[in-house]
Design an enzyme around this catalytic site. Structure first.
Site, PDB file in Angstrom:
ATOM      1  N   GLU A   1       0.698  -1.193  -0.054  1.00 58.79           N
ATOM      2  CA  GLU A   1      -0.128  -0.045   0.154  1.00 58.79           C
ATOM      3  C   GLU A   1       1.041   1.218  -0.006  1.00 58.79           C
ATOM      4  O   GLU A   1       1.929   1.088   0.369  1.00 58.79           O
ATOM      5  CB  GLU A   1      -0.786  -0.044   1.175  1.00 58.79           C
ATOM      6  CG  GLU A   1      -1.885   1.149   1.378  1.00 58.79           C
ATOM      7  CD  GLU A   1      -2.897   0.982   2.466  1.00 58.79           C
ATOM      8  OE1 GLU A   1      -2.744  -0.184   3.473  1.00 58.79           O
ATOM      9  OE2 GLU A   1      -3.771   1.743   2.542  1.00 58.79           O
TER      10      GLU A   1
ATOM     11  N   ASN B   1     -12.283  -1.432  -0.658  1.00 61.55           N
ATOM     12  CA  ASN B   1     -11.603  -1.900   0.497  1.00 61.55           C
ATOM     13  C   ASN B   1     -12.338  -1.552   1.548  1.00 61.55           C
ATOM     14  O   ASN B   1     -12.511  -0.428   1.925  1.00 61.55           O
ATOM     15  CB  ASN B   1     -10.278  -1.167   0.527  1.00 61.55           C
ATOM     16  CG  ASN B   1      -9.525  -1.731   1.624  1.00 61.55           C
ATOM     17  OD1 ASN B   1      -9.113  -2.723   1.918  1.00 61.55           O
ATOM     18  ND2 ASN B   1      -9.505  -0.830   2.560  1.00 61.55           N
ATOM     19  N   GLU B   2     -12.648  -2.408   2.395  1.00 58.55           N
ATOM     20  CA  GLU B   2     -13.207  -2.186   3.908  1.00 58.55           C
ATOM     21  C   GLU B   2     -14.409  -1.201   3.721  1.00 58.55           C
ATOM     22  O   GLU B   2     -14.502  -0.083   4.459  1.00 58.55           O
ATOM     23  CB  GLU B   2     -12.045  -1.872   4.873  1.00 58.55           C
ATOM     24  CG  GLU B   2     -10.899  -3.129   5.069  1.00 58.55           C
ATOM     25  CD  GLU B   2     -10.066  -2.626   6.388  1.00 58.55           C
ATOM     26  OE1 GLU B   2     -10.462  -1.542   7.062  1.00 58.55           O
ATOM     27  OE2 GLU B   2      -9.334  -3.710   6.435  1.00 58.55           O
TER      28      GLU B   2
ATOM     29  N   TYR C   1      -6.631  -9.050  11.435  1.00 61.99           N
ATOM     30  CA  TYR C   1      -5.187  -9.058  11.747  1.00 61.99           C
ATOM     31  C   TYR C   1      -5.010  -9.666  13.147  1.00 61.99           C
ATOM     32  O   TYR C   1      -6.085 -10.021  13.903  1.00 61.99           O
ATOM     33  CB  TYR C   1      -4.825  -7.591  11.861  1.00 61.99           C
ATOM     34  CG  TYR C   1      -4.427  -7.027  10.668  1.00 61.99           C
ATOM     35  CD1 TYR C   1      -3.526  -6.797  10.130  1.00 61.99           C
ATOM     36  CD2 TYR C   1      -5.674  -6.114  10.066  1.00 61.99           C
ATOM     37  CE1 TYR C   1      -3.180  -6.196   8.951  1.00 61.99           C
ATOM     38  CE2 TYR C   1      -5.588  -5.614   8.842  1.00 61.99           C
ATOM     39  CZ  TYR C   1      -4.099  -5.784   8.325  1.00 61.99           C
ATOM     40  OH  TYR C   1      -3.893  -4.941   7.043  1.00 61.99           O
TER      41      TYR C   1
ATOM     42  N   GLU D   1      -6.119  -9.391   3.786  1.00 60.19           N
ATOM     43  CA  GLU D   1      -5.215  -8.185   4.652  1.00 60.19           C
ATOM     44  C   GLU D   1      -5.020  -9.284   5.861  1.00 60.19           C
ATOM     45  O   GLU D   1      -6.288  -9.785   6.473  1.00 60.19           O
ATOM     46  CB  GLU D   1      -5.780  -7.113   4.940  1.00 60.19           C
ATOM     47  CG  GLU D   1      -5.413  -6.009   3.998  1.00 60.19           C
ATOM     48  CD  GLU D   1      -5.877  -4.803   4.527  1.00 60.19           C
ATOM     49  OE1 GLU D   1      -5.981  -4.267   5.616  1.00 60.19           O
ATOM     50  OE2 GLU D   1      -6.263  -3.979   3.380  1.00 60.19           O
TER      51      GLU D   1
ATOM     52  N   GLN E   1       2.174  -6.042   5.626  1.00 59.66           N
ATOM     53  CA  GLN E   1       2.519  -5.586   4.213  1.00 59.66           C
ATOM     54  C   GLN E   1       3.812  -6.136   3.709  1.00 59.66           C
ATOM     55  O   GLN E   1       4.719  -6.221   4.596  1.00 59.66           O
ATOM     56  CB  GLN E   1       2.307  -4.258   3.878  1.00 59.66           C
ATOM     57  CG  GLN E   1       0.802  -3.816   4.217  1.00 59.66           C
ATOM     58  CD  GLN E   1       0.429  -2.564   3.878  1.00 59.66           C
ATOM     59  OE1 GLN E   1       1.118  -1.959   2.824  1.00 59.66           O
ATOM     60  NE2 GLN E   1      -0.752  -1.803   4.121  1.00 59.66           N
TER      61      GLN E   1
HETATM   62  O1  AHR Z   1      -2.897  -2.493   6.266  1.00 50.32           O
HETATM   63  C1  AHR Z   1      -3.127  -1.358   6.899  1.00 50.32           C
HETATM   64  C2  AHR Z   1      -4.529  -1.007   6.815  1.00 50.32           C
HETATM   65  O2  AHR Z   1      -5.411  -1.897   7.468  1.00 50.32           O
HETATM   66  C3  AHR Z   1      -5.141  -1.179   5.554  1.00 50.32           C
HETATM   67  O3  AHR Z   1      -5.121   0.180   4.711  1.00 50.32           O
HETATM   68  C4  AHR Z   1      -6.661  -1.171   5.591  1.00 50.32           C
HETATM   69  O4  AHR Z   1      -7.536  -1.821   4.701  1.00 50.32           O
HETATM   70  C5  AHR Z   1      -6.705  -1.996   6.911  1.00 50.32           C
HETATM   71  O5  AHR Z   1      -7.688  -1.622   8.036  1.00 50.32           O
END
Ligand code: AHR
Length: 545
Positions: free
Chosen positions: A68, A215-216, A292, A347, A396
């Protein structure tokens, strides 16, 4: 912390003892092999590879990356500019290209993330001095110079031998903007956009393997209700067309819809219901899941210098990915029992407290042996669900969150997570083979979890591969491996471990956490593997056929 370094004298003695016992057990430790503590007194855990029970293909895109425009992920990490003294090809740093090629990086997701929902692609094409500078308001309010745009990204994926996964802007863009971007990237006829692409130096259409529709959208991408998103999704799925006839049929671009926010499944239900009720004019081929490993929100777990309890907490949390995928799959199965829509975990990874002294908006964190264990466990989970999980993108790739690579000016460093990806490369496009074993229990205070995890697969040339992670930071694991119906002869491979779970590589000491070779011979058709505490091992198994 109970898993730390033993006194030096004791280690030397243990290594000598281990070498003697290894020889007696038929286990040969290769040159520079990791120091092994002697086997625990408990009998080895049997692990059977059912070579006759083949599972799904482990799509190579499961080993994908995410890059990103965030902190130093793109600028410095990938892009240094054509006039940089750092060796580069057309502005893209050559050391990073070489490292990513060694991983056989199959796909890269770009330009975000939350950044994608503020990205306007036109600002990043054409003569560099005419490109706009904007504020990256999601990430530290950094100036976004737009020097790295579509043509530079496509050059980058081509240099690393990878595929493109492009996310279009749904929240602050428009279907027209997205359609014109696809036109720019993929048209093979002289449209206005195609002529611009040609003028910018690229005659042939670019290949766009995946298209993310936002995205999201439940969060930074517009905070839309699931129903609201579904209405947007249908329009983008229809009009953001890949115009290259060569990218049709089995090579057709796969459209990925926004899906669940971790365990929150309202988007899964809405998107999958819409897909089931779809009309001829649109479809999607994938549903995204973001999850995450954080230990809570906002992320506050230290990346280094942590206690065993913090290791156990994050490992246990990450093992929850199995249930998250199973639950999402169960909902998808209700609407799509034939598994036409792939689950795309685009992600995932550890999100820890930012490194002191860095811009908190740049998401800089160190990468330890704990990250390596977490990466391996997630890759195992994805492989076990390869009938539904078709792609994942760790967050990332460089300098951000659970990165493969860290750069500092001209210097480049490979992280423990990088080595897990390199060790797992033989699993790309291999066929999952079922295994049975007793995972045991690793306990830490009130926390209990599996002690050992493993996957096996057969590669395209028929070779059998086994990956085993010993989660337990204190005890080695002895595993007795058999391949059903086959007499195993030997194994060769690599083991990744270190003296501490919070061991890291630094520019000063880049090889603290590095794989070491491991080999073992069979005794009576079984391979005895002695896995050090807190280790990831990948071996290739030879049989006696
Ligand atoms: O990876 C960092 C961020 O985490 C991304 O931009 C977003 O999609 C997520 O919340």
């Amino acid at each position: 912390m109970t898993m730390l370094l033993r006194p030096r004298g004791e280690r030397v003695l243990l290594i000598a003892l281990a070498a003697r016992m290894a020889l007696a057990a038929g286990l040969v430790v290769g040159t520079n092999a990791v120091a092994q503590t002697p086997p625990a007194s408990a009998p080895p855990t049997p692990l059977t590879i059912h070579a006759d029970r083949s599972g799904p293909i482990i799509n190579r895109d499961i080993f994908g990356q995410f890059a990103e425009h965030l902190g130093h992920g793109i600028y410095d990490g990938v892009w240094v500019g054509r006039s940089s003294s750092i060796p580069n090809v057309r502005g893209i740093r050559s050391d990073v290209v070489k490292a990513l090629r060694a991983l056989k990086t199959p796909v890269v997701r770009w330009p975000g993330g939350c950044f994608a929902e503020e990205y306007h692609w036109r600002q990043g094409v054409g003569p560099v001095d005419k490109r706009s500078s904007t504020i990256n308001s999601n990430w530290g309010d950094a100036i976004e110079p737009n020097t790295f745009g579509t043509d530079e990204f496509m050059d980058f994926v081509s240099q690393i031998g990878s595929e493109a996964y492009i996310t279009v802007n749904v929240a602050s863009g428009s279907p027209q903007e997205a359609a014109e971007w696809l036109d720019y990237m993929t048209a093979d006829k002289p449209t206005t956009q195609e002529k611009d692409r040609e003028a910018n130096g690229h005659k042939a259409p670019y290949r766009v393997k995946y298209l993310g529709i936002g995205n999201e959208s439940w969060g930074c991408g517009g905070a839309m209700t699931p129903d609201d998103y579904v209405e947007h999704m249908k329009v983008y799925a229809r009009f953001a067309r890949n115009l290259d006839p060569a990218q049709s049929g089995p090579l057709a671009m796969q459209r990925i819809a926004v899906g669940p926010d971790g365990a929150k499944q309202d988007y899964t239900e809405a998107v999958m219901k819409a897909w089931k009720d779809r009309v001829w004019s649109w479809s999607i081929e994938g549903l995204s899941l973001h999850s995450y490993t954080t230990g809570g929100w906002p992320p506050a777990y230290a990346a280094t210098g942590f206690a065993e309890k913090d290791y156990a907490t994050l490992v246990k949390e990450t093992l929850g990915m199995e249930a998250m995928i199973a639950n999402t799959t169960a909902i998808m199965d209700r609407y799509d029992p034939n598994k036409q829509v792939g689950l795309i975990v685009d992600e995932w990874g550890t999100w820890l407290a930012p490194t002191a002294g860095t811009n908190p908006g740049f998401l800089v964190q160190q990468n330890s042996l704990r990250d390596a264990v977490i990466a391996a466990l997630n890759l195992d989970i994805f492989a076990r669900h390869a009938d539904r999980v078709r792609m994942t993108n760790i967050a990332q790739m460089i300098n951000v969150l659970q990165a493969m690579i860290v750069t500092d000016g001209p210097r480049m460093l490979l992280t423990p997570t990088y080595y897990v990806y390199r060790m797992y490369a033989p699993f790309q496009d291999a066929q999952l083979i079922s295994t049975t074993f007793e995972p045991g229990v690793y306990g830490q205070g009130a926390l209990a979890m599996a002690r050992v995890d493993a996957i096996a697969a057969r590669d395209k040339r028929g070779g059998v591969w086994l990956a085993v992670t010993n989660i337990d930071p204190n005890r080695p694991a002895d595993i007795s491996v058999a391949i059903e119906g086959v007499k195993a002869r030997s194994v060769t491979g690599e083991v990744l471990t270190a003296d501490r779970v919070d061991a890291v590589n630094t520019f000063e000491k880049p090889d603290v956490v590095e794989p070491r070779p491991i080999t073992a011979q069979a005794v009576g058709g079984r391979i005895q593997l002695h896995l050090p505490p807190k280790s990831v091992t990948v071996v290739s198994i030879s049989d006696q056929r």
